[in-house]
Scaffold this motif. Structure first.
Motif, mmCIF file in Angstrom:
data_model
loop_
_atom_site.group_PDB
_atom_site.id
_atom_site.type_symbol
_atom_site.label_atom_id
_atom_site.label_comp_id
_atom_site.label_asym_id
_atom_site.label_seq_id
_atom_site.Cartn_x
_atom_site.Cartn_y
_atom_site.Cartn_z
ATOM 1 N N HIS A 56 0.795 -1.224 0.000
ATOM 2 C CA HIS A 56 0.000 0.000 0.000
ATOM 3 C C HIS A 56 0.833 1.283 0.000
ATOM 4 C CE1 HIS A 56 -3.141 -2.839 0.855
ATOM 5 N NE2 HIS A 56 -2.639 -3.135 2.030
ATOM 6 N N ALA A 57 2.045 1.237 0.553
ATOM 7 C CA ALA A 57 2.791 2.486 0.726
ATOM 8 C C ALA A 57 3.590 2.876 -0.516
ATOM 9 C CB ALA A 57 3.743 2.370 1.925
ATOM 10 N N ASN A 58 3.838 1.909 -1.415
ATOM 11 C CA ASN A 58 4.672 2.175 -2.597
ATOM 12 C C ASN A 58 6.030 2.726 -2.174
ATOM 13 O OD1 ASN A 58 5.207 2.208 -5.351
ATOM 14 N ND2 ASN A 58 4.490 4.314 -5.608
ATOM 15 N N ALA A 59 6.605 2.101 -1.136
ATOM 16 C CA ALA A 59 7.860 2.588 -0.560
ATOM 17 C C ALA A 59 9.058 2.041 -1.331
ATOM 18 C CB ALA A 59 7.953 2.183 0.911
ATOM 19 N N SER A 60 10.169 2.802 -1.266
ATOM 20 C CA SER A 60 11.431 2.328 -1.856
ATOM 21 C C SER A 60 12.459 2.031 -0.779
ATOM 22 C CB SER A 60 11.984 3.384 -2.816
ATOM 23 O OG SER A 60 12.256 4.603 -2.128
ATOM 24 N N PHE A 61 12.133 2.352 0.488
ATOM 25 C CA PHE A 61 13.064 2.104 1.596
ATOM 26 C C PHE A 61 12.257 1.851 2.870
ATOM 27 C CE2 PHE A 61 16.105 3.033 4.925
ATOM 28 C CZ PHE A 61 17.274 2.485 4.433
ATOM 29 N N VAL A 62 12.630 0.781 3.578
ATOM 30 C CA VAL A 62 11.958 0.425 4.835
ATOM 31 C C VAL A 62 13.021 0.141 5.888
ATOM 32 C CG1 VAL A 62 10.283 -1.069 5.976
ATOM 33 C CG2 VAL A 62 10.065 -0.616 3.528
ATOM 34 N N THR A 63 12.829 0.673 7.081
ATOM 35 C CA THR A 63 13.777 0.475 8.178
ATOM 36 C C THR A 63 13.081 -0.218 9.348
ATOM 37 O OG1 THR A 63 15.034 2.456 7.591
ATOM 38 C CG2 THR A 63 15.320 1.614 9.826
ATOM 39 N N LEU A 64 13.775 -1.188 9.932
ATOM 40 C CA LEU A 64 13.289 -1.861 11.137
ATOM 41 C C LEU A 64 14.236 -1.545 12.284
ATOM 42 C CD1 LEU A 64 11.570 -3.866 12.751
ATOM 43 C CD2 LEU A 64 12.978 -5.715 11.826
#
Length: 385
Positions: free
Chosen positions: A302-310
């Motif tokens: 849903h977010a159409n993200a190119s970078f995700v951080t945990l």
């Protein structure tokens, strides 16, 4: 009040007796079905072997019949070299081969029909066993709760600590079911697919000597599809229950999850850990893993993200998990609306899991500025291992 409790106890005791008897009957049904499954699998192996031999024999007879027809044409045209007796012998041989070919073709058709029927029965029996095991598992859960002391019900429901234990028990039951399904898939469909690949290779070697190019291409394509399905099943097994979760712990499992997520989706990821990992009960670690999994799924879908951080931060009595993405975001004031309507963000399921762990969920998002999902899960002494 005491009389009511005794009446309820009597009803529950009778219910427990009925369910215990039902559990035994389900077990007997499962054992009978497993016996039938073994018998069907043995018969299927025999039919598959016989079918392969019949296909080979049909190919041989077709080649013999072509040669016999050529021979009959030769002797029929050359009356100088061949006598009437030669023509008669060639005709009888061609006729006999033709009859044999018809018989073996009928046998091949019968064996294929028999094979399809057996495979269908095998699938039905496997489904019956799976449903019976699921029912037995559900009965065990109910029996475990019904076997408790009714006099403690009020105090149990009023106790926050016991509420947490009940929530963990529910999650543990879900995870146990996932592990069982993972084992079933590994021992059943995965093995069957591997066997199908082997048999298609055998069929390919038999057909490659003939002029059935289209059939050969179809078999090669089928083999590729089966191998792809086998790979997908193995991925499902990991998603159902990552084995590293029990063996290595939550942090190494999440590291691998993040790496696999990046390889699969091509979305850049980053994992940051603060503090020293505290091992928790298996059910808690599984629940936290699912929460991270859900947050990453939302970022992908849903977010159409190119970078995700945990980000994970361990404190003596608290673990904080934060998932940030640089996607399209949404209006934070609509979060509660989404949760109450069980929208595609999956907020309702996330809140339910966090509530069972007596934790806190915060979601901060703005249009065009990404989304931040933060879970805070308390770690009490009873929750440490």
């Amino acid at each position: 009040m005491d009389q009511h409790i005794e009446d309820i106890n009597r009803v529950i005791t009778n219910a427990i007796a009925v369910m215990e008897d039902s559990k035994i009957q389900i077990y007997e049904i499962c054992e009978t079905a497993r016996g039938e499954l073994d018998s069907l699998m043995q018969e299927l192996d025999i039919v598959l072997e016989e079918n392969a031999k019949t296909i080979k024999k049909v190919d041989e007879l077709e080649a013999d019949y072509r040669r016999a027809r050529i021979r009959l044409t030769e002797v029929s045209k050359d009356f100088v070299r061949y006598k009437e007796e030669d023509i008669k012998l060639a005709y009888e041989k061609a006729t006999q081969i033709q009859l044999d070919l018809m018989v073996y073709r009928e046998k091949e058709a019968y064996l294929k029909t028999r094979r399809d029927d057996l495979q269908k029965r095998v699938r039905n029996v496997e489904n019956s066993i799976e449903r019976a095991e699921m029912i037995a598992s559900q009965i065990n859960v109910v029996l475990e709760y019904l076997s408790g002391d009714l006099n403690q019900v009020t105090r149990i429901l009023e106790s926050a600590k016991t509420r947490q234990a009940i929530g963990l028990k529910i999650i543990l039951g879900q995870e146990e079911e996932r592990k069982r399904v993972a084992r079933e898939i590994h021992d059943g469909p995965a093995q069957s697919l591997a066997n199908i690949v082997l048999r298609t290779e055998i069929a390919e070697r038999m057909l490659i000597k003939k002029e059935f190019q289209l059939v050969q291409d179809e078999l090669i394509d089928l083999k590729g599809q089966v191998r792809s399905g086998l790979e997908e099943i193995r991925k499902i097994i990991f998603n159902l229950r990552p084995m590293a979760l029990d063996d290595l712990g939550l942090v190494p499992t999440l590291r691998k999850f993040v790496q696999d997520f990046e390889e699969k989706t091509k979305i850049h990821t980053k994992f940051e850990l603060t503090g020293k990992e505290i091992r928790m009960p298996s059910a808690m670690e599984a629940a936290i893993y699912r929460l991270v999994q859900e947050a990453y799924a939302n970022a992908q879908k849903h977010a159409n993200a190119s970078f995700v951080t945990l980000e994970m931060a361990y404190q003596p009595d608290l673990v904080t998990i934060t998932v940030l993405d640089n996607g399209v975001g949404f209006q934070s004031e609509l979060v509660e609306f989404h949760a109450s309507h069980n929208s595609h963000y999956g907020l309702m399921g996330m809140r339910e899991r966090v509530d069972l762990l007596e934790g806190r969920l915060e979601i901060d998002s703005k249009l065009g500025q990404g989304t931040k999902v933060m879970y805070q899960i308390p770690i009490t002494e009873s929750r440490k291992e």
